[in-house]
Motif scaffolding. Structure first.
Motif, PDB file in Angstrom:
ATOM      1  N   ASN A  95       0.834  -1.196   0.000  1.00 47.10           N
ATOM      2  CA  ASN A  95       0.000   0.000   0.000  1.00 47.10           C
ATOM      3  C   ASN A  95       0.871   1.250   0.000  1.00 47.10           C
ATOM      4  O   ASN A  95       1.692   1.455   0.877  1.00 47.10           O
ATOM      5  N   MET A  96       0.662   2.099  -1.010  1.00 47.31           N
ATOM      6  CA  MET A  96       1.422   3.340  -1.140  1.00 47.31           C
ATOM      7  C   MET A  96       0.551   4.565  -0.851  1.00 47.31           C
ATOM      8  O   MET A  96       0.990   5.688  -1.031  1.00 47.31           O
ATOM      9  N   GLY A  97      -0.709   4.347  -0.451  1.00 42.17           N
ATOM     10  CA  GLY A  97      -1.585   5.447  -0.082  1.00 42.17           C
ATOM     11  C   GLY A  97      -2.683   5.700  -1.099  1.00 42.17           C
ATOM     12  O   GLY A  97      -2.735   5.102  -2.169  1.00 42.17           O
ATOM     13  N   ILE A  98      -3.568   6.617  -0.734  1.00 37.96           N
ATOM     14  CA  ILE A  98      -4.672   6.963  -1.626  1.00 37.96           C
ATOM     15  C   ILE A  98      -4.113   7.707  -2.823  1.00 37.96           C
ATOM     16  O   ILE A  98      -3.385   8.682  -2.688  1.00 37.96           O
ATOM     17  N   ASN A  99      -4.462   7.211  -3.999  1.00 36.22           N
ATOM     18  CA  ASN A  99      -3.985   7.776  -5.256  1.00 36.22           C
ATOM     19  C   ASN A  99      -5.031   8.674  -5.899  1.00 36.22           C
ATOM     20  O   ASN A  99      -4.707   9.686  -6.509  1.00 36.22           O
ATOM     21  N   HIS A 100      -6.302   8.288  -5.784  1.00 34.73           N
ATOM     22  CA  HIS A 100      -7.344   9.099  -6.422  1.00 34.73           C
ATOM     23  C   HIS A 100      -8.706   8.870  -5.788  1.00 34.73           C
ATOM     24  O   HIS A 100      -8.912   7.898  -5.079  1.00 34.73           O
ATOM     25  N   VAL A 101      -9.591   9.820  -6.089  1.00 33.37           N
ATOM     26  CA  VAL A 101     -10.998   9.722  -5.724  1.00 33.37           C
ATOM     27  C   VAL A 101     -11.768   9.814  -7.032  1.00 33.37           C
ATOM     28  O   VAL A 101     -11.532  10.732  -7.829  1.00 33.37           O
ATOM     29  N   GLY A 102     -12.651   8.844  -7.276  1.00 38.47           N
ATOM     30  CA  GLY A 102     -13.442   8.823  -8.503  1.00 38.47           C
ATOM     31  C   GLY A 102     -14.777   9.513  -8.317  1.00 38.47           C
ATOM     32  O   GLY A 102     -15.509   9.212  -7.378  1.00 38.47           O
ATOM     33  N   ILE A 103     -15.070  10.449  -9.200  1.00 37.83           N
ATOM     34  CA  ILE A 103     -16.324  11.192  -9.155  1.00 37.83           C
ATOM     35  C   ILE A 103     -17.012  11.057 -10.509  1.00 37.83           C
ATOM     36  O   ILE A 103     -16.378  11.233 -11.552  1.00 37.83           O
ATOM     37  N   THR A 104     -18.294  10.739 -10.488  1.00 35.29           N
ATOM     38  CA  THR A 104     -19.095  10.646 -11.703  1.00 35.29           C
ATOM     39  C   THR A 104     -19.801  11.982 -11.889  1.00 35.29           C
ATOM     40  O   THR A 104     -20.378  12.515 -10.944  1.00 35.29           O
ATOM     41  N   VAL A 105     -19.735  12.522 -13.126  1.00 31.21           N
ATOM     42  CA  VAL A 105     -20.262  13.870 -13.377  1.00 31.21           C
ATOM     43  C   VAL A 105     -21.215  13.884 -14.565  1.00 31.21           C
ATOM     44  O   VAL A 105     -21.138  13.031 -15.448  1.00 31.21           O
ATOM     45  N   GLU A 106     -22.102  14.852 -14.572  1.00 26.16           N
ATOM     46  CA  GLU A 106     -23.066  15.018 -15.675  1.00 26.16           C
ATOM     47  C   GLU A 106     -22.385  15.498 -16.954  1.00 26.16           C
ATOM     48  O   GLU A 106     -22.713  15.052 -18.037  1.00 26.16           O
ATOM     49  N   ASN A 107     -21.451  16.455 -16.822  1.00 27.12           N
ATOM     50  CA  ASN A 107     -20.823  17.062 -17.989  1.00 27.12           C
ATOM     51  C   ASN A 107     -19.308  17.011 -17.807  1.00 27.12           C
ATOM     52  O   ASN A 107     -18.747  17.767 -16.999  1.00 27.12           O
ATOM     53  N   MET A 108     -18.661  16.124 -18.555  1.00 26.93           N
ATOM     54  CA  MET A 108     -17.229  15.905 -18.388  1.00 26.93           C
ATOM     55  C   MET A 108     -16.411  17.168 -18.650  1.00 26.93           C
ATOM     56  O   MET A 108     -15.576  17.546 -17.831  1.00 26.93           O
ATOM     57  N   GLN A 109     -16.629  17.819 -19.785  1.00 23.21           N
ATOM     58  CA  GLN A 109     -15.797  18.977 -20.131  1.00 23.21           C
ATOM     59  C   GLN A 109     -15.990  20.115 -19.131  1.00 23.21           C
ATOM     60  O   GLN A 109     -15.033  20.763 -18.734  1.00 23.21           O
ATOM     61  N   GLU A 110     -17.213  20.313 -18.701  1.00 18.35           N
ATOM     62  CA  GLU A 110     -17.485  21.345 -17.698  1.00 18.35           C
ATOM     63  C   GLU A 110     -16.755  21.028 -16.389  1.00 18.35           C
ATOM     64  O   GLU A 110     -16.168  21.916 -15.763  1.00 18.35           O
ATOM     65  N   ALA A 111     -16.776  19.774 -15.982  1.00 19.90           N
ATOM     66  CA  ALA A 111     -16.093  19.367 -14.749  1.00 19.90           C
ATOM     67  C   ALA A 111     -14.577  19.551 -14.875  1.00 19.90           C
ATOM     68  O   ALA A 111     -13.928  20.067 -13.955  1.00 19.90           O
ATOM     69  N   ILE A 112     -14.016  19.139 -16.013  1.00 20.69           N
ATOM     70  CA  ILE A 112     -12.576  19.319 -16.247  1.00 20.69           C
ATOM     71  C   ILE A 112     -12.220  20.791 -16.167  1.00 20.69           C
ATOM     72  O   ILE A 112     -11.271  21.183 -15.492  1.00 20.69           O
ATOM     73  N   ASP A 113     -12.999  21.624 -16.852  1.00 22.66           N
ATOM     74  CA  ASP A 113     -12.746  23.068 -16.851  1.00 22.66           C
ATOM     75  C   ASP A 113     -12.856  23.654 -15.451  1.00 22.66           C
ATOM     76  O   ASP A 113     -12.050  24.505 -15.061  1.00 22.66           O
ATOM     77  N   THR A 114     -13.846  23.222 -14.678  1.00 22.48           N
ATOM     78  CA  THR A 114     -14.029  23.734 -13.322  1.00 22.48           C
ATOM     79  C   THR A 114     -12.832  23.405 -12.446  1.00 22.48           C
ATOM     80  O   THR A 114     -12.299  24.277 -11.750  1.00 22.48           O
ATOM     81  N   TYR A 115     -12.396  22.154 -12.466  1.00 24.25           N
ATOM     82  CA  TYR A 115     -11.244  21.785 -11.642  1.00 24.25           C
ATOM     83  C   TYR A 115      -9.980  22.503 -12.098  1.00 24.25           C
ATOM     84  O   TYR A 115      -9.142  22.880 -11.284  1.00 24.25           O
ATOM     85  N   ASN A 116      -9.846  22.721 -13.413  1.00 23.41           N
ATOM     86  CA  ASN A 116      -8.669  23.428 -13.924  1.00 23.41           C
ATOM     87  C   ASN A 116      -8.699  24.911 -13.572  1.00 23.41           C
ATOM     88  O   ASN A 116      -7.740  25.445 -13.030  1.00 23.41           O
ATOM     89  N   LYS A 117      -9.802  25.567 -13.902  1.00 24.94           N
ATOM     90  CA  LYS A 117      -9.869  27.029 -13.767  1.00 24.94           C
ATOM     91  C   LYS A 117     -10.171  27.485 -12.343  1.00 24.94           C
ATOM     92  O   LYS A 117      -9.506  28.379 -11.814  1.00 24.94           O
ATOM     93  N   ALA A 118     -11.180  26.911 -11.717  1.00 26.52           N
ATOM     94  CA  ALA A 118     -11.597  27.373 -10.394  1.00 26.52           C
ATOM     95  C   ALA A 118     -10.636  26.939  -9.288  1.00 26.52           C
ATOM     96  O   ALA A 118     -10.378  27.692  -8.350  1.00 26.52           O
ATOM     97  N   PHE A 119     -10.124  25.712  -9.394  1.00 23.10           N
ATOM     98  CA  PHE A 119      -9.274  25.179  -8.332  1.00 23.10           C
ATOM     99  C   PHE A 119      -7.788  25.195  -8.669  1.00 23.10           C
ATOM    100  O   PHE A 119      -6.954  24.951  -7.815  1.00 23.10           O
ATOM    101  N   GLY A 120      -7.463  25.424  -9.930  1.00 23.18           N
ATOM    102  CA  GLY A 120      -6.064  25.477 -10.333  1.00 23.18           C
ATOM    103  C   GLY A 120      -5.406  24.123 -10.473  1.00 23.18           C
ATOM    104  O   GLY A 120      -4.177  24.027 -10.504  1.00 23.18           O
TER     105      GLY A 120
END
Length: 155
Positions: free
Chosen positions: A24-49
């Motif tokens: 075990n090397m630790g938590i690598n990721h959290v999986g989230i299911t979203v309605e709009n993939m591109q919108e979610a990608i953009d939000t995490y990129n732009k809003a959260f950096g």
């Protein structure tokens, strides 16, 4: 009495450490299911950096799975919602050094877990549902895997 207490506490710590998931090397990721993939990608990129680490696209160029870099070794995995996969938290992923060894150890403990398979991100992946109904994914990331490359190139 004090000596017995110290020896007992030390034995409990050693016993608990010996029961950890192999490699075990630790938590690598959290999986989230979203309605709009591109919108979610953009939000995490732009809003959260957070930057894109890896995105798999279909033949029309639409994202089918995306990994967003939170820090060097931690990602948010985004996947599209479907009739059977509603929006929200889907799973969490542990990185392990050897998926086959980790799966064999868990199977010996009576855990029902899939045999490791090569995933779309060129990682060896196995899944189980932990006792509280949450999916846990084990991922072995080689240097050729999408996430292995993202970790190596993180700035």
């Amino acid at each position: 009495f004090a000596t017995g207490l110290i020896v007992g506490a030390a034995a409990m710590v050693v016993g608990a450490q010996g029961n950890r998931i192999e490699g075990n090397m630790g938590i690598n990721h959290v999986g989230i299911t979203v309605e709009n993939m591109q919108e979610a990608i953009d939000t995490y990129n732009k809003a959260f950096g957070f930057g894109e680490a890896a995105v798999v696209r279909d033949d029309k160029g639409q994202p089918t799975i995306a990994f967003i870099h939170v820090n060097r070794n931690t990602f948010i995995e985004l996947s599209p919602a479907t009739a059977t996969n509603r929006p929200g938290l889907d799973h969490f992923g542990l990185q392990v050094s050897d998926a086959k060894v980790a799966v064999a150890a868990l199977q010996q403990r009576g855990i029902k877990i899939n045999e490791p398979r090569m995933g779309r991100t060129v990682s060896l992946i196995s899944r189980t549902t932990e006792p509280y109904g949450v999916i846990m994914e084990l991922s072995q990331l080689g240097p050729e895997s999408m996430l292995g490359k993202a970790i190596a190139n993180f700035k």
